[in-house]
Write a protein that holds these residues in place. Structure first.
Motif, PDB file in Angstrom:
ATOM      1  N   GLU A 192       0.807  -1.215   0.000  1.00 23.25           N
ATOM      2  CA  GLU A 192       0.000   0.000   0.000  1.00 23.25           C
ATOM      3  C   GLU A 192       0.847   1.275   0.000  1.00 23.25           C
ATOM      4  OE1 GLU A 192      -2.490  -0.043   3.417  1.00 23.25           O
ATOM      5  OE2 GLU A 192      -0.888   0.516   4.823  1.00 23.25           O
ATOM      6  N   THR A 193       2.141   1.171   0.298  1.00 29.08           N
ATOM      7  CA  THR A 193       2.994   2.362   0.312  1.00 29.08           C
ATOM      8  C   THR A 193       3.342   2.811  -1.103  1.00 29.08           C
ATOM      9  OG1 THR A 193       3.958   1.692   2.414  1.00 29.08           O
ATOM     10  CG2 THR A 193       5.164   3.332   1.150  1.00 29.08           C
ATOM     11  N   ASP A 194       3.895   1.917  -1.902  1.00 20.67           N
ATOM     12  CA  ASP A 194       4.291   2.246  -3.278  1.00 20.67           C
ATOM     13  C   ASP A 194       4.078   1.022  -4.166  1.00 20.67           C
ATOM     14  OD1 ASP A 194       5.466   5.019  -3.391  1.00 20.67           O
ATOM     15  OD2 ASP A 194       6.715   4.209  -1.800  1.00 20.67           O
ATOM     16  N   ASP A 195       2.842   0.631  -4.363  1.00 16.79           N
ATOM     17  CA  ASP A 195       2.615  -0.546  -5.188  1.00 16.79           C
ATOM     18  C   ASP A 195       2.914  -0.222  -6.659  1.00 16.79           C
ATOM     19  OD1 ASP A 195       1.493  -3.361  -5.233  1.00 16.79           O
ATOM     20  OD2 ASP A 195       0.362  -2.376  -6.831  1.00 16.79           O
ATOM     21  N   ALA A 196       3.545  -1.178  -7.353  1.00 14.93           N
ATOM     22  CA  ALA A 196       3.970  -0.895  -8.730  1.00 14.93           C
ATOM     23  C   ALA A 196       3.743  -2.086  -9.658  1.00 14.93           C
ATOM     24  CB  ALA A 196       5.451  -0.502  -8.747  1.00 14.93           C
ATOM     25  N   TRP A 197       2.788  -2.944  -9.325  1.00 16.54           N
ATOM     26  CA  TRP A 197       2.536  -4.089 -10.186  1.00 16.54           C
ATOM     27  C   TRP A 197       2.126  -3.654 -11.597  1.00 16.54           C
ATOM     28  CZ3 TRP A 197       4.262  -8.711 -10.105  1.00 16.54           C
ATOM     29  CH2 TRP A 197       4.486  -9.391  -8.902  1.00 16.54           C
ATOM     30  N   GLY A 198       1.291  -2.627 -11.695  1.00 21.79           N
ATOM     31  CA  GLY A 198       0.873  -2.151 -13.012  1.00 21.79           C
ATOM     32  C   GLY A 198       2.060  -1.713 -13.851  1.00 21.79           C
ATOM     33  N   GLU A 199       3.003  -0.987 -13.218  1.00 20.43           N
ATOM     34  CA  GLU A 199       4.203  -0.537 -13.921  1.00 20.43           C
ATOM     35  C   GLU A 199       5.043  -1.724 -14.364  1.00 20.43           C
ATOM     36  OE1 GLU A 199       8.385   1.855 -12.981  1.00 20.43           O
ATOM     37  OE2 GLU A 199       6.709   2.046 -11.576  1.00 20.43           O
ATOM     38  N   TRP A 200       5.163  -2.737 -13.482  1.00 14.64           N
ATOM     39  CA  TRP A 200       6.004  -3.875 -13.858  1.00 14.64           C
ATOM     40  C   TRP A 200       5.403  -4.659 -15.021  1.00 14.64           C
ATOM     41  CZ3 TRP A 200       5.535  -9.115 -14.393  1.00 14.64           C
ATOM     42  CH2 TRP A 200       6.739  -9.769 -14.696  1.00 14.64           C
ATOM     43  N   PHE A 201       4.098  -4.916 -15.003  1.00 11.69           N
ATOM     44  CA  PHE A 201       3.474  -5.655 -16.107  1.00 11.69           C
ATOM     45  C   PHE A 201       3.648  -4.893 -17.423  1.00 11.69           C
ATOM     46  CE2 PHE A 201       1.041  -8.144 -12.892  1.00 11.69           C
ATOM     47  CZ  PHE A 201       1.324  -9.404 -13.391  1.00 11.69           C
ATOM     48  N   GLN A 202       3.562  -3.574 -17.365  1.00 10.82           N
ATOM     49  CA  GLN A 202       3.775  -2.774 -18.572  1.00 10.82           C
ATOM     50  C   GLN A 202       5.204  -2.963 -19.082  1.00 10.82           C
ATOM     51  OE1 GLN A 202       3.194   1.434 -18.029  1.00 10.82           O
ATOM     52  NE2 GLN A 202       3.077   1.845 -20.217  1.00 10.82           N
ATOM     53  N   ALA A 203       6.188  -2.949 -18.163  1.00 11.34           N
ATOM     54  CA  ALA A 203       7.585  -3.154 -18.553  1.00 11.34           C
ATOM     55  C   ALA A 203       7.793  -4.545 -19.127  1.00 11.34           C
ATOM     56  CB  ALA A 203       8.500  -2.937 -17.353  1.00 11.34           C
ATOM     57  N   LEU A 211      -5.791  -6.821 -12.499  1.00  5.58           N
ATOM     58  CA  LEU A 211      -4.780  -7.531 -11.715  1.00  5.58           C
ATOM     59  C   LEU A 211      -5.454  -8.535 -10.785  1.00  5.58           C
ATOM     60  CD1 LEU A 211      -2.394  -4.585 -10.767  1.00  5.58           C
ATOM     61  CD2 LEU A 211      -2.026  -6.363 -12.485  1.00  5.58           C
ATOM     62  N   PRO A 212      -4.775  -9.659 -10.511  1.00  4.50           N
ATOM     63  CA  PRO A 212      -5.357 -10.656  -9.613  1.00  4.50           C
ATOM     64  C   PRO A 212      -5.574 -10.102  -8.206  1.00  4.50           C
ATOM     65  CG  PRO A 212      -3.421 -11.506 -10.750  1.00  4.50           C
ATOM     66  CD  PRO A 212      -3.442 -10.038 -10.989  1.00  4.50           C
ATOM     67  N   GLN A 213      -6.489 -10.700  -7.485  1.00  5.74           N
ATOM     68  CA  GLN A 213      -6.694 -10.348  -6.085  1.00  5.74           C
ATOM     69  C   GLN A 213      -5.501 -10.807  -5.256  1.00  5.74           C
ATOM     70  OE1 GLN A 213      -9.337  -8.702  -4.594  1.00  5.74           O
ATOM     71  NE2 GLN A 213     -10.027  -8.251  -6.668  1.00  5.74           N
ATOM     72  N   GLY A 214      -5.260 -10.101  -4.165  1.00  4.72           N
ATOM     73  CA  GLY A 214      -4.187 -10.495  -3.263  1.00  4.72           C
ATOM     74  C   GLY A 214      -4.172  -9.607  -2.044  1.00  4.72           C
ATOM     75  N   PRO A 215      -3.509 -10.032  -0.986  1.00  2.00           N
ATOM     76  CA  PRO A 215      -3.461  -9.230   0.241  1.00  2.00           C
ATOM     77  C   PRO A 215      -2.669  -7.945   0.032  1.00  2.00           C
ATOM     78  CG  PRO A 215      -1.960 -11.091   0.412  1.00  2.00           C
ATOM     79  CD  PRO A 215      -2.736 -11.286  -0.853  1.00  2.00           C
ATOM     80  N   VAL A 216      -3.075  -6.896   0.759  1.00  2.00           N
ATOM     81  CA  VAL A 216      -2.382  -5.611   0.708  1.00  2.00           C
ATOM     82  C   VAL A 216      -1.651  -5.418   2.030  1.00  2.00           C
ATOM     83  CG1 VAL A 216      -2.630  -3.119   0.450  1.00  2.00           C
ATOM     84  CG2 VAL A 216      -4.137  -4.657  -0.828  1.00  2.00           C
ATOM     85  N   PHE A 217      -0.329  -5.248   1.947  1.00  4.05           N
ATOM     86  CA  PHE A 217       0.508  -5.099   3.138  1.00  4.05           C
ATOM     87  C   PHE A 217       0.915  -3.636   3.317  1.00  4.05           C
ATOM     88  CE2 PHE A 217       1.054  -9.478   1.782  1.00  4.05           C
ATOM     89  CZ  PHE A 217       0.889 -10.167   2.988  1.00  4.05           C
ATOM     90  N   PRO A 218       1.173  -3.216   4.558  1.00  4.25           N
ATOM     91  CA  PRO A 218       1.534  -1.815   4.789  1.00  4.25           C
ATOM     92  C   PRO A 218       2.915  -1.435   4.273  1.00  4.25           C
ATOM     93  CG  PRO A 218       1.630  -3.049   6.841  1.00  4.25           C
ATOM     94  CD  PRO A 218       1.005  -3.954   5.822  1.00  4.25           C
ATOM     95  N   ASN A 219       3.769  -2.425   3.968  1.00  4.80           N
ATOM     96  CA  ASN A 219       5.093  -2.109   3.433  1.00  4.80           C
ATOM     97  C   ASN A 219       5.613  -3.298   2.639  1.00  4.80           C
ATOM     98  OD1 ASN A 219       6.543  -3.931   5.361  1.00  4.80           O
ATOM     99  ND2 ASN A 219       5.813  -2.422   6.861  1.00  4.80           N
ATOM    100  N   CYS A 220       6.690  -3.046   1.891  1.00  5.65           N
ATOM    101  CA  CYS A 220       7.239  -4.077   1.003  1.00  5.65           C
ATOM    102  C   CYS A 220       7.851  -5.231   1.778  1.00  5.65           C
ATOM    103  CB  CYS A 220       8.265  -3.452   0.065  1.00  5.65           C
ATOM    104  SG  CYS A 220       9.660  -2.664   0.914  1.00  5.65           S
TER     105      CYS A 220
END
Length: 303
Positions: A192-203, A211-220
């Protein structure tokens, strides 16, 4: 000519109230009552013959004069605190480092034996963003997330990193992950701090409808720990997980990466830039980062 000094108790009360923007919080820090804080500040205003706060009901704002005076006092009191501790703890003073649990566990602790005074480090971890209020955080330096300038604090970008997916060896084998698109059928760990899955899939050249469902954590760090346990795939920072990859507890997936970003900075009080231990720690940690080639390309030096 003798010094023209204000009452010290009044100075402490004003500086704390100015820093917190609150008589109540200043009173808690100094173990006084809010009315005592108010009384001390009024005494200081009378001594200086000028208003330091603008009072409008319960709203409290510093005047322009008060803001400038408070900034100078914070630096002076920090230096007084440091000088006093240096005398009282000469030869055995601990060096206090505040950082996130992830930075401590995955990066700092494994290298402390290479710091000349590593046995004197007192490590404190913060469950949230580490505070850079050096008047109350009980630390000499802070490893803070990203770069957030703060008045009275020197902040030097320390480490930058790109990100890529990581997975446990067992889950990779079991899930038969071969192409970036295969991740869309797995459980992804979100930050939740700096999620970047969308950026990575684009790369990676993948454009998912969702994007698939998954748990959201407060930090990496928590997301990466979950990936270590085989619970899914985490988007990890290269600079932080290299040692974990080398140990075999995690496996990197694919060559695609996100754009590098500054992930950690070194912060310390401006008034203590000449402190020998801060300078030594600063030089050591920048050398360690440079050794792994994950340092920010242009880092400022202590004056």
């Amino acid at each position: 000519m003798g010094r023209h000094l204000p009452p010290f108790a009044a100075v402490r009360a004003f500086e704390a109230a100015a820093r917190h923007r609150s008589f109540k919080h200043a009173a808690e820090e100094l173990c006084l009552s809010p009315s005592a804080i108010s009384h001390q500040i009024r005494a200081l205003e009378q001594y200086l013959d000028t208003a330091l706060f603008e009072r409008d009901g319960n709203r409290l704002e510093l005047t322009l004069t008060g803001r400038g005076y408070a900034g100078k006092l914070t630096g002076l009191l920090d230096q007084l605190d440091e000088s006093t501790r240096a005398v009282s703890q000469a030869g055995a003073r601990p060096f206090r480092v505040l950082c996130t649990p992830g930075f401590a566990a995955r990066w700092l602790v494994p290298r402390l034996d290479r710091l000349e005074f590593g046995d004197r480090v007192r490590l404190r971890v913060s469950t949230g963003a580490p505070s850079t209020d050096f008047a109350s955080n009980g630390s000499d330096v802070v490893i803070q997330w990203s770069v957030t300038p703060t008045a009275g604090v020197s902040t030097e970008p320390l480490m930058e990193s790109s990100r890529y997916p990581v997975i446990s060896p067992e889950l990779k084998h079991r899930a038969a992950v071969h192409r970036p698109g295969d991740l869309l059928r797995l459980r992804l760990m979100y930050d939740e701090t700096d999620d970047a899955w969308g950026e990575w899939f684009q790369a990676a050249g993948v454009t998912p409808a969702a994007l698939p469902q998954g748990p959201v954590f407060p930090n990496c760090e928590l997301a990466t720990t979950a990936a270590e346990r085989g619970q899914g795939v985490s988007l990890a920072y290269d600079a932080v997980v290299r040692a974990t990859l080398a140990s075999g507890r995690l496996v990197r997936l694919f060559e695609a990466v996100t754009l590098p970003m500054v992930i950690y900075s070194l912060a310390y009080p401006e008034g203590r830039a000449g402190d020998p231990m801060i300078r030594a720690f600063r030089d050591w940690i920048f050398a360690e980062v440079a050794r792994e080639q994950v340092g920010v390309r242009v880092a400022s030096a202590l004056a």
